[in-house]
Design an enzyme around this catalytic site. Sequence first.
Site, PDB file in Angstrom:
ATOM      1  N   LYS A  63       0.627  -1.256  -0.003  1.00  0.00           N
ATOM      2  CA  LYS A  63       0.114   0.164  -0.098  1.00  0.00           C
ATOM      3  C   LYS A  63       0.791   1.330  -0.002  1.00  0.00           C
ATOM      4  O   LYS A  63       0.204   2.514   0.105  1.00  0.00           O
ATOM      5  CB  LYS A  63      -1.071   0.190   1.285  1.00  0.00           C
ATOM      6  N   LYS A  65       2.804   2.316   2.408  1.00  0.00           N
ATOM      7  CA  LYS A  65       2.949   2.615   3.737  1.00  0.00           C
ATOM      8  C   LYS A  65       4.146   1.960   4.782  1.00  0.00           C
ATOM      9  O   LYS A  65       4.353   0.692   4.426  1.00  0.00           O
ATOM     10  CB  LYS A  65       1.531   2.451   4.550  1.00  0.00           C
TER      11      LYS A  65
END
Lengths: 159, 159
Positions: A63, A65
């Site tokens: 993602k 992140k």
Amino acid sequence: MNQALFLGGPARLRHPARLHSIALTYGTYDLFHIGHVRLFERIRQRYDRLVVAVSTDEFNAIKGKRSVVPFADRVAMIQACRHVDEVIAETDWDQKARDITAYGADALVMGSDWTGHFDEFRTLCDVVYLPRTEHVSSTELKTDIVSRALAPTPMAHPT
Amino acid sequence: MNQALFLGGPARLRHPARLHSIALTYGTYDLFHIGHVRLFERIRQRYDRLVVAVSTDEFNAIKGKRSVVPFADRVAMIQACRHVDEVIAETDWDQKARDITAYGADALVMGSDWTGHFDEFRTLCDVVYLPRTEHVSSTELKTDIVSRALAPTPMAHPT
């Protein structure tokens, strides 16, 4: 997708041997904060069991992140929370539908900052967005920490 | 100081009606982290009840410290931890001796980073320093957050 979920029509099927309700929620929980705790508490006021899925470091990398706190520690923090009954790992995008089916979950519950994002799961269970605690998020905590570090204010003691 | 504590000589007096052991610990718990959770867990493996005293913002100001998370939220986080039986406020330097006496505490337990600092209370109860989790502290977390914010790495999502 489990066909059995649809046999009962609009009313949700619950496993016949199970009398308690189950809610699922998902997150990274990087800096565990009061907003998370209050959300868990509110969920447990409405449902008998709360299963929290914590994103793995690998899934977060997909993602884009990267958390400050590693997965194992994020899991241990959530496990220590008295409002949480079970913690599982979230490893991929398709997991929510699988979990809802596998747990026979009554609801997927998320903070209201996610309103609308998970409506696709309404065919499987209730999707509930609960109000989030204002002015508290991992990002806001991090911003506060960074501003203080750059300002001439002493940091708090390690304890 | 309660004279009754000394009537029994070297053996600790315990309230006759009380069969369970009590430990006290103290801290600010600014960013609640896995080191705190593991310490609480270890304390509860040794004692039946754990009372955690959380420094108020006013007491921290006297100590020249300022936490990122306000007192009420720090208390609520600790209250939500399943290893903790009771949370109280720490408001002044003399409170530890008063608490030990009032609770009839069997031990004051602190992380090993405080080794030696609380030996003065050995006249009142056991003073135990348990190993702290390496490389985890509010300060280290804050340092990580600041270095990441100053580096060109995306921050994690609010959840």
